[in-house]
Design an enzyme around this catalytic site. Structure first.
Site, mmCIF file in Angstrom:
data_model
loop_
_atom_site.group_PDB
_atom_site.id
_atom_site.type_symbol
_atom_site.label_atom_id
_atom_site.label_comp_id
_atom_site.label_asym_id
_atom_site.label_seq_id
_atom_site.Cartn_x
_atom_site.Cartn_y
_atom_site.Cartn_z
ATOM 1 N N LYS A 38 49.862 8.155 -34.304
ATOM 2 C CA LYS A 38 50.320 7.143 -35.264
ATOM 3 C C LYS A 38 49.434 5.908 -35.165
ATOM 4 C CE LYS A 38 54.178 4.474 -34.645
ATOM 5 N NZ LYS A 38 53.902 3.076 -35.010
ATOM 6 N N ASP A 65 51.140 4.314 -40.346
ATOM 7 C CA ASP A 65 52.429 3.604 -40.328
ATOM 8 C C ASP A 65 52.235 2.175 -40.829
ATOM 9 O OD1 ASP A 65 54.989 2.709 -39.728
ATOM 10 O OD2 ASP A 65 54.619 2.559 -37.573
ATOM 11 N N LYS A 67 53.972 1.028 -43.688
ATOM 12 C CA LYS A 67 55.242 0.619 -44.336
ATOM 13 C C LYS A 67 54.983 -0.158 -45.626
ATOM 14 C CE LYS A 67 57.771 0.285 -39.918
ATOM 15 N NZ LYS A 67 56.667 0.365 -38.922
ATOM 16 N N ASP A 70 55.827 -3.045 -52.108
ATOM 17 C CA ASP A 70 55.221 -3.901 -53.131
ATOM 18 C C ASP A 70 55.668 -3.365 -54.486
ATOM 19 O OD1 ASP A 70 53.342 -5.640 -54.512
ATOM 20 O OD2 ASP A 70 52.169 -5.687 -52.658
ATOM 21 N N THR A 124 65.171 -1.516 -37.285
ATOM 22 C CA THR A 124 66.145 -1.538 -36.180
ATOM 23 C C THR A 124 66.156 -2.888 -35.465
ATOM 24 O OG1 THR A 124 64.458 -0.521 -34.811
ATOM 25 C CG2 THR A 124 66.133 0.937 -35.694
ATOM 26 N N ARG A 215 54.508 4.507 -25.115
ATOM 27 C CA ARG A 215 54.188 4.222 -23.719
ATOM 28 C C ARG A 215 54.427 5.344 -22.713
ATOM 29 N NH1 ARG A 215 57.133 -1.386 -24.586
ATOM 30 N NH2 ARG A 215 58.088 0.013 -26.121
HETATM 31 O O1 C5P Z 1 56.055 2.815 -26.654
HETATM 32 P P1 C5P Z 1 57.190 3.291 -27.522
HETATM 33 O O2 C5P Z 1 57.540 4.752 -27.313
HETATM 34 O O3 C5P Z 1 58.414 2.402 -27.411
HETATM 35 O O4 C5P Z 1 56.624 3.146 -28.997
HETATM 36 C C1 C5P Z 1 57.401 3.462 -30.130
HETATM 37 C C2 C5P Z 1 56.610 3.264 -31.386
HETATM 38 O O5 C5P Z 1 57.505 3.408 -32.500
HETATM 39 C C3 C5P Z 1 55.960 1.898 -31.551
HETATM 40 O O6 C5P Z 1 54.769 2.080 -32.325
HETATM 41 C C4 C5P Z 1 56.991 1.115 -32.327
HETATM 42 O O7 C5P Z 1 56.430 0.087 -33.086
HETATM 43 C C5 C5P Z 1 57.557 2.199 -33.237
HETATM 44 N N1 C5P Z 1 58.902 1.939 -33.732
HETATM 45 C C6 C5P Z 1 59.985 1.725 -32.903
HETATM 46 N N2 C5P Z 1 61.224 1.485 -33.422
HETATM 47 C C7 C5P Z 1 61.397 1.455 -34.750
HETATM 48 C C8 C5P Z 1 60.337 1.684 -35.605
HETATM 49 C C9 C5P Z 1 59.087 1.913 -35.055
HETATM 50 O O8 C5P Z 1 59.848 1.774 -31.688
HETATM 51 N N3 C5P Z 1 62.604 1.261 -35.234
#
Ligand code: C5P
Length: 238
Positions: A38, A65, A67, A70, A124, A215
């Site tokens: 992503k 990603d 989003k 517009d 979220t 992560r």
């Molecule tokens: O490191 P981690 O597993 O927390 O990363 C989750 C990814 O999903 C990040 O790129 C974060 O911006 C994205 N994301 C999220 N929660 C959302 C929408 C997107 O964690 N509601």
């Protein structure tokens, strides 16, 4: 919509890096047959379409990603530009409304060659007070449900949602609608800044189609080993 696009790896590794070099170092340590990747707003704004092209050339399915949100004409043109880059998945805000979503759908014909078109419902990060402030008066859960149904109605392939929303949406929207879930943590990982998490096995059992994971993979000593461990966890419940 293409079956090929719907098959293949369910794990989407979030390349949350500030430059192309770091993203490419990580990509070199992964396997395009075992995951998708992503690219979000920070990395895209810094590294641009060239990085996306390189990842596509390396064989990765890329979830762009960005989003988009517009007027219909602009979103449709942006989706077409994403398709021209060869990405696997692209997303738009469902609160842009029916005509915007339909214009995006038209720009990405469901003919087997276009990226999957995914909607964002309610961020979220918004709490109920903030949602009220911006006019979402019936709370997060009802808003998510309403916007996901509208996305389905407009022909989108699926929505991004939290793992906690998966079973309700799966029940309402049927088996083909794609549910893309961040907020995933393998049992052995810490939650980092995520509040409500599910394990990969729990999310897939609940009906999640694709798991966005950052992560726990990107910061692992061996990202490929972490990826394989998560895949085994998923395979055990499929
Ligand atoms: O490191 P981690 O597993 O927390 O990363 C989750 C990814 O999903 C990040 O790129 C974060 O911006 C994205 N994301 C999220 N929660 C959302 C929408 C997107 O964690 N509601």
């Amino acid at each position: 919509m293409t079956d090929n696009n719907r098959l293949g790896p369910r794990i989407v590794v979030a390349l949350d890096y500030a430059n192309a070099d770091q993203a490419l170092v990580l990509a070199d340590r992964l396997d395009p047959d075992a995951c998708r990747v992503k690219v979000g707003k920070e990395l895209f704004t810094r590294a641009g379409p060239n990085l996306v092209r390189r990842l596509v050339e390396q064989g990765f399915g890329v979830f762009l990603d960005l989003k988009f949100h517009d007027i219909p004409n602009t979103v449709a043109a942006a989706c077409k530009a994403a398709a021209d880059l060869g990405v696997w998945m692209v997303n738009i805000h469902t609160s842009g409304g029916r005509r915007m979503m339909e214009a995006a759908r038209e720009a990405l014909p469901a003919d087997g060659n276009s990226p999957l078109l995914i909607g964002v419902t309610v961020l979220t990060s918004l709490d109920d007070r903030e949602l009220q402030e911006v006019g979402f008066r019936d709370g997060a859960v009802n808003s998510v449900r309403r916007l996901a149904s509208l996305a389905n109605d407009c022909g989108l392939d699926g929505v991004v949602c939290s793992p906690q929303e998966v079973s309700v949406l799966r029940g309402n929207l049927g088996g083909d609608f794609l549910l893309v879930t961040p907020g995933i943590r393998p049992a052995a990982s810490g939650a980092d800044d995520q509040r409500r998490v599910m394990t990969p096995a729990e999310a897939v059992s609940a009906g999640s189609s694709y798991l966005v994971i950052g992560r726990p993979i990107t910061r692992a000593e061996s990202p490929l080993q972490a990826l394989r461990g998560i895949q085994e966890e998923i395979d055990a419940v499929l």
